[in-house]
Write a protein that holds these residues in place. Sequence first.
Motif, short mmCIF file in Angstrom:
data_model
loop_
_atom_site.label_atom_id
_atom_site.label_comp_id
_atom_site.label_asym_id
_atom_site.label_seq_id
_atom_site.Cartn_x
_atom_site.Cartn_y
_atom_site.Cartn_z
N GLY A 5 2.43 1.73 -3.29
CA GLY A 5 1.28 2.20 -4.40
C GLY A 5 1.29 3.56 -4.43
O GLY A 5 0.98 4.38 -5.21
N ALA A 6 0.91 4.23 -3.06
CA ALA A 6 0.78 5.36 -2.90
C ALA A 6 1.81 6.35 -3.01
O ALA A 6 1.81 7.31 -3.58
CB ALA A 6 0.40 5.48 -1.36
N LYS A 26 1.84 6.91 -6.91
CA LYS A 26 0.90 7.37 -7.35
C LYS A 26 1.18 8.92 -7.13
O LYS A 26 0.96 9.89 -8.06
CB LYS A 26 -0.52 7.26 -6.68
N VAL A 27 2.00 9.39 -5.91
CA VAL A 27 1.99 10.80 -5.74
C VAL A 27 3.55 11.23 -6.47
O VAL A 27 3.54 12.40 -7.15
CB VAL A 27 2.59 10.88 -4.17
N VAL A 68 0.73 -1.23 -0.01
CA VAL A 68 0.08 -0.11 0.04
C VAL A 68 0.87 1.30 0.03
O VAL A 68 0.71 2.01 -0.57
CB VAL A 68 -0.82 0.04 1.35
N ILE A 69 1.84 1.24 0.83
CA ILE A 69 2.69 2.22 0.75
C ILE A 69 3.46 2.49 -0.32
O ILE A 69 3.54 3.78 -1.32
CB ILE A 69 3.86 2.27 1.98
#
Length: 59
Positions: free
Chosen positions: A32-33, A36-37, A29-30
């Motif tokens: 992926g985030a 995206k950023v 999750v980290i």
Amino acid sequence: MFEGIERFVREEDGAAGVEYALLLTIAAVIIGAAAKVMSPIIKTTFNTVITGLGGTPVP
């Protein structure tokens, strides 16, 4: 690193497997985030370099 994987495979405690799964999920999750950023920043940087070299920026 391989010792940890071997120990995980031999581990008979179900809680350890759940803990590893949770850690991997949190890491995914980290990552992926962060992707995206960071993607617009990376795209801008590459377009700056491409333009500097006389190329056409990617839309």
